[in-house]
Scaffold this motif. Sequence first.
Motif, short mmCIF file in Angstrom:
data_model
loop_
_atom_site.label_atom_id
_atom_site.label_comp_id
_atom_site.label_asym_id
_atom_site.label_seq_id
_atom_site.Cartn_x
_atom_site.Cartn_y
_atom_site.Cartn_z
N GLU A 1 6.64 29.27 19.47
CA GLU A 1 7.42 28.43 18.56
C GLU A 1 7.56 27.01 19.10
OE1 GLU A 1 11.15 30.38 18.03
OE2 GLU A 1 10.30 32.04 16.85
N ARG A 2 7.72 26.87 20.40
CA ARG A 2 7.91 25.54 21.00
C ARG A 2 6.58 24.84 21.28
NH1 ARG A 2 13.33 24.31 24.15
NH2 ARG A 2 14.65 25.99 23.37
N PHE A 3 5.55 25.63 21.53
CA PHE A 3 4.23 25.08 21.84
C PHE A 3 3.23 25.75 20.89
CE2 PHE A 3 6.77 24.90 25.70
CZ PHE A 3 6.59 23.58 26.11
N PRO A 4 3.10 25.22 19.68
CA PRO A 4 2.36 25.93 18.63
C PRO A 4 0.84 25.94 18.80
CG PRO A 4 3.18 23.83 17.81
CD PRO A 4 3.78 24.01 19.16
N ALA A 5 0.31 25.19 19.74
CA ALA A 5 -1.14 25.17 19.94
C ALA A 5 -1.43 25.17 21.44
CB ALA A 5 -1.78 23.97 19.27
N VAL A 6 -1.73 26.33 21.98
CA VAL A 6 -2.04 26.47 23.41
C VAL A 6 -3.56 26.45 23.57
CG1 VAL A 6 -1.99 28.06 25.36
CG2 VAL A 6 0.08 27.67 24.00
N ASP A 7 -4.04 25.57 24.42
CA ASP A 7 -5.48 25.48 24.65
C ASP A 7 -5.96 26.59 25.58
OD1 ASP A 7 -6.31 22.92 23.23
OD2 ASP A 7 -4.62 22.22 24.44
N LEU B 1 -0.20 32.74 20.45
CA LEU B 1 -0.32 31.42 21.05
C LEU B 1 -1.42 30.57 20.40
CD1 LEU B 1 -0.08 32.69 24.71
CD2 LEU B 1 1.66 31.28 23.58
N LYS B 2 -2.25 31.21 19.55
CA LYS B 2 -3.42 30.53 18.98
C LYS B 2 -4.28 29.94 20.10
CE LYS B 2 -1.15 29.38 14.60
NZ LYS B 2 0.15 30.01 14.88
N ALA B 3 -4.46 30.72 21.16
CA ALA B 3 -5.16 30.24 22.35
C ALA B 3 -6.65 30.02 22.07
CB ALA B 3 -5.00 31.23 23.49
#
Length: 251
Positions: free
Chosen positions: A162-168, A200-202
């Motif tokens: 929720e806080r970091f919506p796009a994790v590489d 995390l949409k990693a």
Amino acid sequence: MLPTITTIGGPTALLELGGLRILTDPTFDPPGDHPVGPLTLTKTIGPALSHADVGRVDLVLLSHDQHPDNLDRLGRRMMSAAPLTLSTPEAAERTGVTPMRPWQHHDVGRVRVTAVPALHGPPGCEPIVGQVTGFVLTGDGLPTVYISGDNASLECVELIAERFPAVDVALLFGGAVRTPMIDERLTLNAADMVIAARLLKARYVVPLHVEGWTHFTENQADVHAAFSEAGLGHLLVSPTPGRPAPLVPVR
């Protein structure tokens, strides 16, 4: 610019990001037995690099200090030589490292380190297993990197997403750890690592903490099978231990 990652063994990896050399949970002891209270944890695989091989480290990110599969004798020596180590308040009391509570951040050069929630087992396990933390690394022009630490809670992962919506890049500690003291998983299993990657949409997933100890009930093969079955095998990055692996854009 994506980071370069060198896996060393267990939870230990060297991350080169934003001009920094960042080490996760230092474990450099050879194979052998490690007493932990009434338990004995047995290490079966030594590190791919010695602490001397690793060389200069600018920052150590320590998920917790109380278990030897995350911080051992030679790891403590490596940590003491680093200019900065970030970890939990409990670890700070015992070792003198810099404490961080969830959602606090600490800037190191171009990199902002944010401590994020983690739970080393089922709800209510903290009096037995102690505090543990994860980390998220961000910075202008830098990828977002999540380091889970010994987290077993997908609820914590949801809060982080929720806080970091796009994790590489997600460095996920797995192994589905079990010990006689708590007959429940103390870290993510392979199926939960798949769920965490989706939450995390990693873009990349680097499995750590999945080999080298007898109390790990899953290994790299289990992780690869779970991601392949889910159609997410392309996300996995499993570098040859001890060899730097630059990540390259995939989309």
